[in-house]
Motif scaffolding. Structure first.
Motif, mmCIF file in Angstrom:
data_model
loop_
_atom_site.group_PDB
_atom_site.id
_atom_site.type_symbol
_atom_site.label_atom_id
_atom_site.label_comp_id
_atom_site.label_asym_id
_atom_site.label_seq_id
_atom_site.Cartn_x
_atom_site.Cartn_y
_atom_site.Cartn_z
ATOM 1 N N PRO A 61 7.998 -10.515 -3.135
ATOM 2 C CA PRO A 61 8.955 -9.725 -2.350
ATOM 3 C C PRO A 61 8.344 -8.858 -1.245
ATOM 4 O O PRO A 61 8.870 -7.791 -0.947
ATOM 5 C CB PRO A 61 9.595 -8.842 -3.424
ATOM 6 N N CYS A 62 7.254 -9.297 -0.647
ATOM 7 C CA CYS A 62 6.580 -8.456 0.354
ATOM 8 C C CYS A 62 6.318 -9.237 1.633
ATOM 9 O O CYS A 62 6.394 -10.458 1.666
ATOM 10 C CB CYS A 62 5.260 -7.923 -0.201
ATOM 11 N N THR A 63 5.987 -8.485 2.671
ATOM 12 C CA THR A 63 5.584 -9.090 3.925
ATOM 13 C C THR A 63 4.068 -9.014 4.039
ATOM 14 O O THR A 63 3.385 -8.510 3.148
ATOM 15 C CB THR A 63 6.266 -8.401 5.116
ATOM 16 N N VAL A 64 3.523 -9.511 5.153
ATOM 17 C CA VAL A 64 2.076 -9.524 5.352
ATOM 18 C C VAL A 64 1.639 -8.206 5.987
ATOM 19 O O VAL A 64 2.192 -7.787 7.008
ATOM 20 C CB VAL A 64 1.658 -10.708 6.245
ATOM 21 N N HIS A 65 0.635 -7.569 5.379
ATOM 22 C CA HIS A 65 0.090 -6.307 5.891
ATOM 23 C C HIS A 65 -1.383 -6.520 6.225
ATOM 24 O O HIS A 65 -2.240 -6.495 5.345
ATOM 25 C CB HIS A 65 0.231 -5.193 4.857
ATOM 26 N N VAL A 66 -1.682 -6.756 7.496
ATOM 27 C CA VAL A 66 -3.061 -6.996 7.916
ATOM 28 C C VAL A 66 -3.788 -5.657 8.035
ATOM 29 O O VAL A 66 -3.323 -4.742 8.714
ATOM 30 C CB VAL A 66 -3.108 -7.745 9.261
ATOM 31 N N VAL A 67 -4.936 -5.552 7.390
ATOM 32 C CA VAL A 67 -5.747 -4.327 7.462
ATOM 33 C C VAL A 67 -6.818 -4.461 8.537
ATOM 34 O O VAL A 67 -7.012 -3.563 9.348
ATOM 35 C CB VAL A 67 -6.391 -4.014 6.097
ATOM 36 N N THR A 68 -7.528 -5.587 8.553
ATOM 37 C CA THR A 68 -8.555 -5.813 9.576
ATOM 38 C C THR A 68 -8.232 -7.101 10.319
ATOM 39 O O THR A 68 -8.254 -8.184 9.744
ATOM 40 C CB THR A 68 -9.967 -5.904 8.952
ATOM 41 N N ARG A 69 -7.925 -6.976 11.574
ATOM 42 C CA ARG A 69 -7.488 -8.119 12.392
ATOM 43 C C ARG A 69 -8.669 -8.717 13.146
ATOM 44 O O ARG A 69 -9.606 -8.003 13.519
ATOM 45 C CB ARG A 69 -6.412 -7.660 13.376
ATOM 46 N N LEU A 70 -8.618 -10.019 13.377
ATOM 47 C CA LEU A 70 -9.617 -10.717 14.177
ATOM 48 C C LEU A 70 -8.935 -11.404 15.354
ATOM 49 O O LEU A 70 -7.782 -11.817 15.256
ATOM 50 C CB LEU A 70 -10.345 -11.781 13.332
ATOM 51 N N ASP A 71 -9.669 -11.530 16.475
ATOM 52 C CA ASP A 71 -9.149 -12.272 17.619
ATOM 53 C C ASP A 71 -8.939 -13.746 17.244
ATOM 54 O O ASP A 71 -9.531 -14.247 16.292
ATOM 55 C CB ASP A 71 -10.129 -12.199 18.796
ATOM 56 N N ARG A 72 -8.127 -14.427 18.033
ATOM 57 C CA ARG A 72 -7.799 -15.833 17.771
ATOM 58 C C ARG A 72 -9.055 -16.682 17.556
ATOM 59 O O ARG A 72 -9.140 -17.473 16.615
ATOM 60 C CB ARG A 72 -6.983 -16.393 18.934
ATOM 61 N N GLU A 73 -10.031 -16.579 18.446
ATOM 62 C CA GLU A 73 -11.210 -17.446 18.367
ATOM 63 C C GLU A 73 -12.317 -16.875 17.488
ATOM 64 O O GLU A 73 -13.345 -17.523 17.284
ATOM 65 C CB GLU A 73 -11.751 -17.724 19.775
ATOM 66 N N THR A 74 -12.158 -15.668 16.994
ATOM 67 C CA THR A 74 -13.148 -15.075 16.091
ATOM 68 C C THR A 74 -12.893 -15.568 14.671
ATOM 69 O O THR A 74 -11.751 -15.621 14.221
ATOM 70 C CB THR A 74 -13.080 -13.540 16.134
ATOM 71 N N SER A 75 -13.950 -15.931 13.990
ATOM 72 C CA SER A 75 -13.833 -16.423 12.616
ATOM 73 C C SER A 75 -14.372 -15.385 11.640
ATOM 74 O O SER A 75 -14.953 -14.377 12.027
ATOM 75 C CB SER A 75 -14.605 -17.737 12.471
ATOM 76 N N GLY A 76 -14.152 -15.647 10.341
ATOM 77 C CA GLY A 76 -14.774 -14.810 9.327
ATOM 78 C C GLY A 76 -13.810 -14.009 8.484
ATOM 79 O O GLY A 76 -12.617 -14.316 8.369
ATOM 80 N N LEU A 77 -14.337 -12.958 7.880
ATOM 81 C CA LEU A 77 -13.656 -12.207 6.836
ATOM 82 C C LEU A 77 -12.610 -11.258 7.389
ATOM 83 O O LEU A 77 -12.854 -10.529 8.358
ATOM 84 C CB LEU A 77 -14.682 -11.402 6.030
ATOM 85 N N MET A 78 -11.446 -11.265 6.764
ATOM 86 C CA MET A 78 -10.406 -10.303 7.108
ATOM 87 C C MET A 78 -9.721 -9.832 5.831
ATOM 88 O O MET A 78 -9.597 -10.567 4.856
ATOM 89 C CB MET A 78 -9.400 -10.879 8.092
ATOM 90 N N LEU A 79 -9.279 -8.590 5.857
ATOM 91 C CA LEU A 79 -8.673 -7.939 4.696
ATOM 92 C C LEU A 79 -7.174 -7.809 4.911
ATOM 93 O O LEU A 79 -6.721 -7.356 5.964
ATOM 94 C CB LEU A 79 -9.306 -6.558 4.493
ATOM 95 N N VAL A 80 -6.409 -8.208 3.889
ATOM 96 C CA VAL A 80 -4.947 -8.146 3.938
ATOM 97 C C VAL A 80 -4.445 -7.407 2.704
ATOM 98 O O VAL A 80 -4.897 -7.681 1.583
ATOM 99 C CB VAL A 80 -4.329 -9.564 3.969
ATOM 100 N N SER A 81 -3.532 -6.471 2.887
ATOM 101 C CA SER A 81 -2.864 -5.820 1.762
ATOM 102 C C SER A 81 -1.678 -6.666 1.341
ATOM 103 O O SER A 81 -0.965 -7.211 2.170
ATOM 104 C CB SER A 81 -2.373 -4.426 2.161
ATOM 105 N N LYS A 82 -1.432 -6.727 0.037
ATOM 106 C CA LYS A 82 -0.338 -7.558 -0.452
ATOM 107 C C LYS A 82 0.984 -6.812 -0.536
ATOM 108 O O LYS A 82 2.025 -7.428 -0.790
ATOM 109 C CB LYS A 82 -0.698 -8.157 -1.810
ATOM 110 N N HIS A 83 0.963 -5.510 -0.341
ATOM 111 C CA HIS A 83 2.216 -4.737 -0.363
ATOM 112 C C HIS A 83 2.018 -3.440 0.402
ATOM 113 O O HIS A 83 0.893 -3.060 0.749
ATOM 114 C CB HIS A 83 2.677 -4.468 -1.801
ATOM 115 N N ALA A 84 3.123 -2.754 0.680
ATOM 116 C CA ALA A 84 3.098 -1.571 1.544
ATOM 117 C C ALA A 84 2.283 -0.430 0.946
ATOM 118 O O ALA A 84 1.636 0.330 1.678
ATOM 119 C CB ALA A 84 4.529 -1.108 1.820
ATOM 120 N N TYR A 85 2.304 -0.283 -0.377
ATOM 121 C CA TYR A 85 1.559 0.815 -1.012
ATOM 122 C C TYR A 85 0.055 0.621 -0.839
ATOM 123 O O TYR A 85 -0.668 1.548 -0.450
ATOM 124 C CB TYR A 85 1.929 0.909 -2.488
ATOM 125 N N SER A 86 -0.425 -0.588 -1.101
ATOM 126 C CA SER A 86 -1.835 -0.895 -0.890
ATOM 127 C C SER A 86 -2.231 -0.697 0.575
ATOM 128 O O SER A 86 -3.293 -0.146 0.884
ATOM 129 C CB SER A 86 -2.110 -2.342 -1.317
#
Length: 301
Positions: free
Chosen positions: A135-160
């Motif tokens: 029941p949640c939407t996507v919450h991106v914490v660390t964004r990367l540019d389109r052509e940049t690869s690698g690790l990114m952090l996403v929260s699974k809910h608004a509280y996190s």
């Protein structure tokens, strides 16, 4: 490797606390602000659309708590927004009920900037959430540019997401890049302000009226045509590494927006987030992740 979200994805998001001695007598509202670090905005959403239980019974936020009470918050279902869910591959290195760590390939945006039907990391996640009735939407914490690869952090809910963004300066990332030319400095700090370029809505530039921007760099491998350099951001400006290296005269390989030559058979800049470190928003455990840059970089430097 491609992973799918586990079948155990819950149909609701909830968190539970035990009231210790120092918080006996607190109202539920004050307890959640103090112990749960709730923002007033999130607390309002819980009051209107969520629910709170004390020892298994529904309660109101004004009610006082006693020592050893169990407080449970069930968070409201979240709005999904305009991004269209699309089925697609996700390389998930870690997942629990609060966060996702994704190894993003180059060539795909995290969130589509204009056309909301365009494939993106967000649209792939939304498709998974929809199929699992999460029941949640996507919450991106660390964004990367389109052509940049690698690790990114996403929260699974608004509280996190709220907990992580409160302490975003404690989320540490390192990048490696191929830069054009024979880079000579072993290490250093680029301390140059960055602003939006006057003639572009996308491009950034070093400018006196820009926002303070600091990038640490470390030479990893020196070559005649290309060199491999490691970066650690002390600030988080758009295109920061790309702008700072172009300013020094060593644009990222393939980064034609900032003056580099295109790489044959490749599109965009050779930039990869290879290290990610953060404090888990719920367990408070120190989390560390590593991702190797693309193998074909070895042919350049």
């Amino acid at each position: 490797m491609t992973h799918l979200l586990p079948m155990t994805t819950p149909s609701e998001v909830s968190k539970t606390w035990r009231v210790h001695e120092e918080y006996g007598g607190f109202s539920i509202r004050d307890f959640l602000i103090k112990v749960g670090e709730f923002s007033r905005q999130l607390l309002k959403k819980v009051r209107i659309s969520g629910s709170v239980y004390v020892n298994g019974k529904m309660a109101e936020l004004w009610q006082p708590l006693e020592i050893e009470d169990e407080v449970k918050v069930v968070f409201p279902k979240e709005e999904r927004g305009a991004v269209i869910p699309r089925q697609g591959p996700l390389s998930i290195l870690f997942e629990d009920e609060d966060v996702l760590v994704i190894d993003k390939p180059p060539g795909i945006p995290v969130v589509p900037p204009f056309n909301k039907q365009e494939p993106s990391i967000a649209s792939y996640l939304l498709d998974e959430y929809k199929r699992r009735e999460y029941p949640c939407t996507v919450h991106v914490v660390t964004r990367l540019d389109r052509e940049t690869s690698g690790l990114m952090l996403v929260s699974k809910h608004a509280y996190s997401h709220m907990l992580l963004t409160k302490k975003l300066d404690e989320v540490s990332r390192e990048y490696v890049a191929l830069v054009q030319g024979c880079f000579h400095e072993k290490e250093g700090l680029i301390d140059e302000p960055i602003a939006r370029a006057e003639d572009s809505i996308i491009k950034r530039t070093v400018a006196e009226n820009g926002k303070p921007s600091q990038t640490k760099f470390y030479l990893e491998k020196q070559g005649q045509d290309f060199s491999r350099v490691r970066f650690k951001l002390l600030t988080g400006r758009t295109h920061q590494i790309r702008v700072h290296m172009a300013f020094k005269g060593y644009p990222l390989a393939g980064d034609t927006l900032y003056g580099a030559r295109a790489l044959e058979g490749k599109q965009g800049q050779a930039l990869h987030c290879d290290r990610l470190c953060f404090l888990h928003p719920w367990t408070k455990e120190k989390m560390r992740f590593v991702s190797e840059p693309p193998k074909d970089w070895d042919t350049y430097a």
